[in-house]
Motif scaffolding. Structure first.
Motif, PDB file in Angstrom:
ATOM      1  N   LEU A  78      44.618  34.747  82.954  1.00 61.90           N
ATOM      2  CA  LEU A  78      44.417  35.091  84.363  1.00 61.90           C
ATOM      3  C   LEU A  78      45.042  36.434  84.709  1.00 61.90           C
ATOM      4  CD1 LEU A  78      45.089  31.606  86.030  1.00 61.90           C
ATOM      5  CD2 LEU A  78      42.871  32.748  85.740  1.00 61.90           C
ATOM      6  N   GLU A  79      46.189  36.732  84.077  1.00 57.46           N
ATOM      7  CA  GLU A  79      46.889  37.988  84.371  1.00 57.46           C
ATOM      8  C   GLU A  79      46.305  39.165  83.611  1.00 57.46           C
ATOM      9  OE1 GLU A  79      50.926  37.145  83.468  1.00 57.46           O
ATOM     10  OE2 GLU A  79      51.303  36.094  85.384  1.00 57.46           O
ATOM     11  N   GLN A 122      44.897  25.815  79.838  1.00 53.42           N
ATOM     12  CA  GLN A 122      46.083  24.967  79.870  1.00 53.42           C
ATOM     13  C   GLN A 122      45.744  23.533  80.252  1.00 53.42           C
ATOM     14  OE1 GLN A 122      48.712  25.768  83.346  1.00 53.42           O
ATOM     15  NE2 GLN A 122      47.380  27.531  83.728  1.00 53.42           N
ATOM     16  N   HIS A 154      44.954  29.691  80.842  1.00 54.64           N
ATOM     17  CA  HIS A 154      46.380  29.989  80.688  1.00 54.64           C
ATOM     18  C   HIS A 154      46.744  31.199  81.541  1.00 54.64           C
ATOM     19  CE1 HIS A 154      47.644  27.098  77.725  1.00 54.64           C
ATOM     20  NE2 HIS A 154      46.634  27.395  76.921  1.00 54.64           N
ATOM     21  N   LYS A 155      48.000  31.286  81.897  1.00 57.14           N
ATOM     22  CA  LYS A 155      48.481  32.348  82.776  1.00 57.14           C
ATOM     23  C   LYS A 155      48.195  33.741  82.215  1.00 57.14           C
ATOM     24  CE  LYS A 155      52.645  33.850  85.243  1.00 57.14           C
ATOM     25  NZ  LYS A 155      54.097  33.616  85.415  1.00 57.14           N
ATOM     26  N   ASP A 156      48.387  33.912  80.888  1.00 54.44           N
ATOM     27  CA  ASP A 156      48.167  35.238  80.297  1.00 54.44           C
ATOM     28  C   ASP A 156      46.710  35.667  80.409  1.00 54.44           C
ATOM     29  OD1 ASP A 156      47.235  33.396  78.503  1.00 54.44           O
ATOM     30  OD2 ASP A 156      48.067  34.355  76.728  1.00 54.44           O
TER      31      ASP A 156
END
Length: 847
Positions: free
Chosen positions: A15-16, A253, A11-13
């Motif tokens: 990776l960030e 995801q 998920h993006k969170d």
């Protein structure tokens, strides 16, 4: 092979790196208030990242059935271990209630002050204001039933009830407490909800004593269980076999099942060939487990959940999610095809701290010494394995695998050789090399143990363990004292007046001496304050200051070395320790080695030089790393670094002429020297003698002359001869052109001569003794003592200095009594400008 993050896309969170605990900490009250992380606040986002377990699915069906008036359980208690999904399930019901067109009522014990009653909060949420539910006594079944009946269908979600009751137990209500009234209210509530056909009450309670606070809380817990247990049905929303699915849904995801199947098949084929599959496990059985847990090796989730999860402080699902999200983030650019326990990078502080909070903090040092430091045992094994395995970091992988297998809240710990091979191997090397590397690690790691064929890390006391204990107990004052001692020992005092750790500008003299001020930390404001002022007075000699402070990147290594030295000395002094003779010899050897290292380390640490300039401070200069074995004192090294650039040992006459007489006929000598000391950014002479010798040499060579300013006109007194210099009064440096012109005029004008002693100086002095003077002749031609009482006109100090210089060359003792009047200076000026200057010049004031 493809990298895992191209197959299982995080998920993006993740990776960030938005990995704070609140992202995984479900908070029902925050959701009801439309705040908190988006993962919980928005229904679509919540369900997209939530794996609908069989237990949660059944729970939602039961609640929906009850709200539709079709039966179902009226009172539901969610009871799971710490971090087992209770609040997550309540949030799912909260979001679903909106879909079902039912207004949810939310009560969260952790968010409520003890002064707020459950019944008043219930009425506010249902009716908009408190009317019948006032006061701190339970309202009774009649009023309560009337309220609930008006607002069916109704879902009441109560989370963290025990925490609220524990707080309310200290609030007095007549002869009772608010805690007791709350328990009475809960009994009334469960009975009334059971009587209504479209109402449901869902309450969370912990499953065991793990989450309780004290003995009183345990009693309250048992009362709540008894009250709610009369009507409740207990649901467990998460089964252990569903954990991997929950984790994968939350962290990724998308997962390409075809690609993941290829990775899993390749690994199982390799593991089967190398005979490293789990003992007693069928190949297909392990393959299915790996497919279900991919990109994690099955033991990753298993060990975290069943071993680390048994610590009372580990919040199982939430803790596993937090830790794995950190691991995924750290590997987001790695080419590895799957994630093993060996891939937990213990050098990353966030990952390490997540683990250390559940075990003894002493393992922080153990991790560093045995696994992560550049000189750790694991690092040495990596280098010793040979070229074929360079870059595989097998020493680190094995040590990390063992560490992750070493802890649990129970008795289970450690990993077998078979497990270590499976965790630490890569598909690029034979598993046998893991055994070879493990043999080397056994000899290299201080805290690695093996028992019953299981390898594990322990803090079992040995010399290394004792050392770390002593290091952890070294006080800051001890470090500061040793650092100060080392600093003082590294200063020769021959080049600068040195002030160590002095930050008060009033304690730094305002004198002509070159000064080195050593600060414990970089502090630009303090440096600028010292440059500008001496206490409350403006500083005059601003260009005499040099500042030294540490390079902070060197501090950790320096302080670690200090701690080690102090710790070894304490071990040596500790008579209660039963050390062998070999250990005692090793300690002495280590102390001697550290003493040598510290002389170099103090130079490596204190190396940044700050120098004043017109704008304030020049760009700091780095002395650089000293050459190994260099024993030069710190201040001498600084002097050598500045010599020729900032500090002059000599000043050629032609430089003096170019610098001071370009486009000028003359310049006061006092300005020449003082300008270099007062003007930040000017090159400084090491002493007044530097410029004095340069002027004398230039005067003798006829490059310029020395004279005085009389009636605003330069008068040349010395030209092509050595002058006597006072650097005061009207004394000036004059261009050779003016001196040549005046020499020519003197030759043409009879009797016009420059001030100088005739060849027979003694007769001149003798004949000059007049009123107020006395002389005692030794013979007819010599005087053995002279006493003069002089009144010196303004502007004639330069003339007097020549006479005094001459007298001092002839007599061993020269005493001077100075009397001034018809003017004034402050006491501070007298201290700073007169007494301090005399003291710095070595001139003693007679009492």
């Amino acid at each position: 092979m493809k990298a895992f993050h191209t197959i299982a896309i995080p998920h993006k969170d993740i990776l960030e790196g938005r990995l704070t605990m609140d992202v995984f900490a479900a908070d029902l009250w925050a959701v009801s208030q439309k705040s908190g992380p988006a993962e919980y606040k928005y229904a679509d986002t919540f369900f997209s990242k939530t794996y609908l377990t069989q237990g949660l699915s059944n729970l939602l069906d039961v609640v929906k059935k009850r709200l539709d008036g079709k039966g179902g359980d009226p009172v539901i208690q969610l009871q799971t271990p710490f971090g087992g999904g209770k609040t997550h399930s309540l949030i799912a019901m909260y979001h679903k209630s909106k879909e079902w067109k039912v207004k949810p009522t939310v009560i969260v014990g952790t968010s409520l002050p003890a002064s707020t009653t459950l019944w008043s909060l219930l009425e506010i949420q249902l009716a908009g204001k408190v009317n019948k539910m006032k006061g701190n006594s339970a309202p009774g079944k009649i009023a309560l039933k009337e309220l609930l009946l008006q607002h069916q269908p109704l879902i009441i979600l109560i989370d963290e009830l025990l925490e609220y009751v524990t707080k309310a137990a200290v609030e007095k209500v007549g002869g009772s407490t608010l805690g007791a009234q709350t328990i009475a209210f809960m009994q009334e509530l469960t009975e009334i909800v059971s009587e209504l056909d479209k109402s449901v009450l869902v309450v969370t309670l912990p499953s065991s004593i793990i989450e309780h606070y004290d003995e009183q809380a345990e009693k309250l817990y048992m009362q709540l269980k008894k009250v709610s247990g009369r009507k409740e049905i207990i649901y467990t929303p998460v089964e252990e076999n569903e954990i991997t699915k929950i984790i994968r849904q939350r962290l990724f995801q998308e997962i390409n099942e075809n690609n993941s199947k290829k990775i899993v098949n390749d690994f199982v084929k390799y593991a089967e060939k190398e005979n490293i599959l789990p003992n007693g496990s069928e190949t297909n059985e392990y393959k299915e487990k790996f497919l279900a847990s991919y990109p994690f090796l099955p033991e990753v989730v298993d060990f975290l959940y069943t071993r680390w999860g048994t610590f009372s402080t580990f919040q199982r699902t939430r803790g596993v999610l937090r830790l794995l999200s950190l691991v995924i983030h750290s590997l987001s650019k790695s080419p590895i095809p799957y994630i093993s326990l060996a891939d937990f990078n213990l050098s990353i502080q966030e990952i390490r701290q997540e683990l250390l909070k559940h075990i003894e903090t002493t393992f922080n040092g153990i991790i560093a010494v045995d696994i992560t430091n550049k000189d750790s045992g694991a690092h040495r094994v990596d280098k010793n394995l040979g070229r074929a395995y360079v870059g595989l970091n097998l020493g680190h992988r094995i040590a990390s695998s063992i560490f992750m297998s070493s802890f649990s809240g129970g008795q289970v710990r450690g990993a077998t050789l078979n497990e270590i091979k499976r965790f630490a191997t890569t598909l690029d090397n034979p598993a046998a090399v893991i055994g070879d590397a493990l043999s080397q690690l056994e000899k290299s790691l201080f805290f690695l143990h093996v028992k019953d064929d299981k390898y594990y890390f322990d803090n079992q006391p040995n010399l290394t363990k004792i050392l770390f204990n002593k290091m952890e107990n070294v006080k800051d004052d001890e470090l500061k004292e040793l650092e100060l001692k080392l600093l003082r020992g590294s200063i020769s005092g021959s080049k600068f007046k040195t002030y160590i750790w002095e930050e008060a500008s009033s304690n730094i003299p305002d004198t002509e001496d070159l000064k080195l001020i050593i600060h414990q930390r970089e502090n630009k404001n303090t440096i600028l304050e010292i440059i500008k002022n001496k206490g409350l007075s403006p500083r005059v000699y601003r260009n005499t200051l040099f500042f030294l402070y540490p390079l902070e990147s060197e501090r950790y290594g320096f302080l670690t070395t200090l701690r080690r030295k102090i710790a070894y000395e304490k071990i040596e002094e500790d008579k209660t320790l039963n050390l062998s003779e070999d250990q005692k010899r090793d300690i002495k050897k280590e102390i001697k080695k550290l003493e040598g290292n510290l002389k170099e380390y103090i130079r490596r640490l204190y190396r940044v030089i700050a120098i004043p300039n017109k704008e304030g401070i020049k760009e700091p200069e780095d002395l650089g790393t000293p050459i190994h074995g260099d024993t030069v004192e710190l201040d001498y090294a600084i002097y050598e670094h500045l010599r020729g650039k900032e500090i002059l040992e000599s000043m050629p006459p032609i430089v003096i002429k170019t610098k001071y007489l370009t486009n000028k006929d003359y310049v006061p000598t006092e300005n020449l020297y003082l300008a270099a000391l007062k003007t930040p950014g000017e090159v400084r002479p090491i002493s007044k003698l530097v410029i004095e010798h340069g002027i004398q040499e230039g005067c003798k060579q006829g490059i310029f002359g020395i004279g005085e300013l009389i009636d605003d006109k330069p008068v040349c007194r010395y030209f092509k001869q050595y002058p006597s210099l006072s650097f005061s009064g009207n004394e000036i440096l004059i261009t050779d052109k003016i001196c040549l012109e005046q020499e020519k005029e003197k030759a043409e004008t009879a009797g016009a001569t420059q001030f100088q002693f005739p060849e027979d100086e003694s007769k001149k002095v003798e004949s000059g003794v007049k009123n107020g003077a006395s002389a005692t002749p030794l013979t007819a031609e010599y005087l053995e003592s002279i006493s003069l009482n002089l009144n010196i006109p303004k502007g004639k100090i330069a003339n007097l200095m020549g006479i005094l210089n001459y007298l001092q060359s002839k007599f061993n003792v020269l005493e001077l009594e100075i009397k001034v009047r018809d003017g004034k200076i402050t006491e501070q000026e007298f201290e700073d400008k007169i007494k301090e200057a005399l003291a710095m010049s070595g001139i003693r004031i007679k009492e």
